[in-house]
Design a protein around this motif. Structure first.
Motif, PDB file in Angstrom:
ATOM      1  N   GLY A 126      26.609  28.392 -12.227  1.00 45.37           N
ATOM      2  CA  GLY A 126      26.447  29.018 -13.541  1.00 45.37           C
ATOM      3  C   GLY A 126      26.078  30.485 -13.512  1.00 45.37           C
ATOM      4  N   SER A 129      27.299  32.196 -16.559  1.00 45.57           N
ATOM      5  CA  SER A 129      26.633  31.585 -17.722  1.00 45.57           C
ATOM      6  C   SER A 129      25.181  32.034 -17.808  1.00 45.57           C
ATOM      7  CB  SER A 129      26.701  30.060 -17.604  1.00 45.57           C
ATOM      8  OG  SER A 129      28.053  29.646 -17.463  1.00 45.57           O
ATOM      9  N   GLY A 160      30.135  29.607 -23.684  1.00 45.35           N
ATOM     10  CA  GLY A 160      30.581  28.707 -22.610  1.00 45.35           C
ATOM     11  C   GLY A 160      29.708  27.466 -22.539  1.00 45.35           C
ATOM     12  N   ASP A 162      28.073  26.056 -20.208  1.00 44.80           N
ATOM     13  CA  ASP A 162      26.825  26.090 -19.424  1.00 44.80           C
ATOM     14  C   ASP A 162      25.814  27.102 -19.945  1.00 44.80           C
ATOM     15  OD1 ASP A 162      27.193  25.417 -15.837  1.00 44.80           O
ATOM     16  OD2 ASP A 162      26.634  24.189 -17.559  1.00 44.80           O
ATOM     17  N   VAL A 163      26.180  27.884 -20.958  1.00 47.92           N
ATOM     18  CA  VAL A 163      25.273  28.937 -21.424  1.00 47.92           C
ATOM     19  C   VAL A 163      24.065  28.369 -22.172  1.00 47.92           C
ATOM     20  CG1 VAL A 163      25.097  31.110 -22.726  1.00 47.92           C
ATOM     21  CG2 VAL A 163      27.196  30.566 -21.469  1.00 47.92           C
TER      22      VAL A 163
END
Ligand SMILES: C[C@@](CO)(OP(=O)(O)O)[C@H](O)COP(=O)(O)OP(=O)(O)OC[C@H]1O[C@@H](n2ccc(N)nc2=O)[C@H](O)[C@@H]1O
Ligand SMILES: Nc1ncnc2c1ncn2[C@@H]1O[C@H](COP(=O)(O)OP(=O)(O)O)[C@@H](O)[C@H]1O
Length: 316
Positions: A126, A129, A160, A162-163
């Motif tokens: 990530g 992210s 996104g 995973d943000v």
């Protein structure tokens, strides 16, 4: 002179955890690690995969750094060992997150972001992210938004999958396609070694390699994720996540077989209790019972594999 020369021969100790001072409008963007990642199925509608994942974050020696200089123009400069070749930054997740927040907050105060990339890119941790989430935290601070202001989460979701989980980087369960977040968990810090073999792995092809059609359940979906409430002791926590899985590991291995070499390198190290891939790869993590074992393992692997990115850190 001799003393200095002798000092220089001593290998610099691998930092397990170093809390570098971070100035006001600056933030760390820590690596996001999926200790578990169960794929439940592929949901109708957007075709994203429904997940059940215990997410934790790495210590300060495994993260990017982001600073914001308030000013009239939204801009971004990227430096650092994993920044890649200079080029336009409009598509960077930092800029995309900022534009999504500007769509939520009229007359949003902005400025110039300075991003120091230290995490490997397209690595299953990530990195982008976490940078995007860091940008939202800094813009929130500049504009006097409370950390739980709904505009921040709305912009995170648009940026996104995973943000959202990176917005408040603490251990928690993540479900859905990343939009359903559990409460922050108090877990024992886990000594770990992270390895990335230097092969970028884009997320979409790994999910595609699962071969699930829209609306289809994953064959292992019925195997429940271990319960984690109140597990704060290190050995108990490791024992609890051992039987869990990362369902993206097998498909990622078909995309980047070198992931198998990194897992084997970890499993060969004394004291490695668990070795597993994070996210959609290629980064893998090994859990150790003690920091000293993690540092020794990281040192041995880094010496044997000069092209690999290796970090001993604490996951929490
Ligand atoms: C796999 C995970 C696990 O934490 O992490 P990474 O490997 O990226 O670190 C995440 O779900 C990744 O999140 P993120 O990397 O933001 O995904 P996005 O850019 O939003 O989506 C990239 C592509 O992956 C697929 N995708 C992503 C998430 C998800 N739950 N189901 C999907 O099918 C979709 O095809 C999507 O178009
Ligand atoms: N700030 C950023 N850092 C890393 N990758 C970024 C960033 N902004 C956009 N990207 C793009 O996002 C993708 C990888 O994102 P990243 O979060 O590093 O992957 P992963 O989630 O697998 O760790 C790549 O296609 C990369 O070009």
């Amino acid at each position: 002179m001799r003393l200095w020369a002798r000092c220089r021969r001593v290998p610099r100790p691998l930092p397990v955890e170093r809390d570098a001072h971070v100035p006001a409008f600056a933030t760390r963007a820590p690596a996001k690690i999926n200790l578990t990642l169960h794929v439940l199925g592929r949901r109708p509608g957007d075709g994203y995969h429904a997940l059940e994942s215990l997410v934790v974050f790495a210590g300060s020696n495994a993260g990017d750094l982001l600073a914001l200089e308030p000013g009239p123009v939204l801009d971004l400069t990227v430096t650092g060992p994993t920044a890649g070749p200079a080029g336009p930054t409009d598509d960077n997740l930092v800029m995309r997150a900022a534009r999504h927040l500007a769509a939520e907050i009229p007359n949003l105060k902005v400025g110039r972001f300075r991003l120091v990339k230290r995490l490997p890119v397209a690595a299953g941790i990530g990195g982008g992210s976490s940078d995007a989430a860091g940008a939202l935290r800094l813009l929130g601070r500049l504009n006097g938004l409370s950390p739980d202001h709904p505009a921040l989460m709305a912009a995170a979701r648009r940026t996104g999958a995973d943000v959202p989980v990176c917005l408040d980087p603490r251990a928690r369960m993540m479900r859905g396609a990343g939009e359903a977040l559990g409460p922050a968990l108090t877990l024992a810090p886990l000594p770990a070694v992270l390895i990335n073999p230097g092969v970028p792995v884009e997320t979409a092809p790994v999910f595609r390699a699962l071969g699930l059609t829209v609306g289809e359940a994953h064959p292992l979906a019925a195997q429940a994720h271990p319960a984690l409430d109140g597990v704060e002791e290190r050995d108990a926590l490791i024992a609890r996540i051992l039987p869990a899985r990362n369902d993206l590991e097998a498909p990622a291995l078909t995309v980047a077989p070198v992931i198998g070499d990194t897992l084997a390198a970890l499993r060969d190290q004394p004291g490695c209790r668990l070795a597993r891939m994070s996210g959609s790869g290629a980064t893998v993590f090994g859990l150790f019972g003690h920091r000293s074992a993690a540092v020794a393992a990281a040192r041995a692997i880094a010496a044997a594999q000069a092209g690999w990115w290796v970090r001993a850190t604490l996951l929490r």
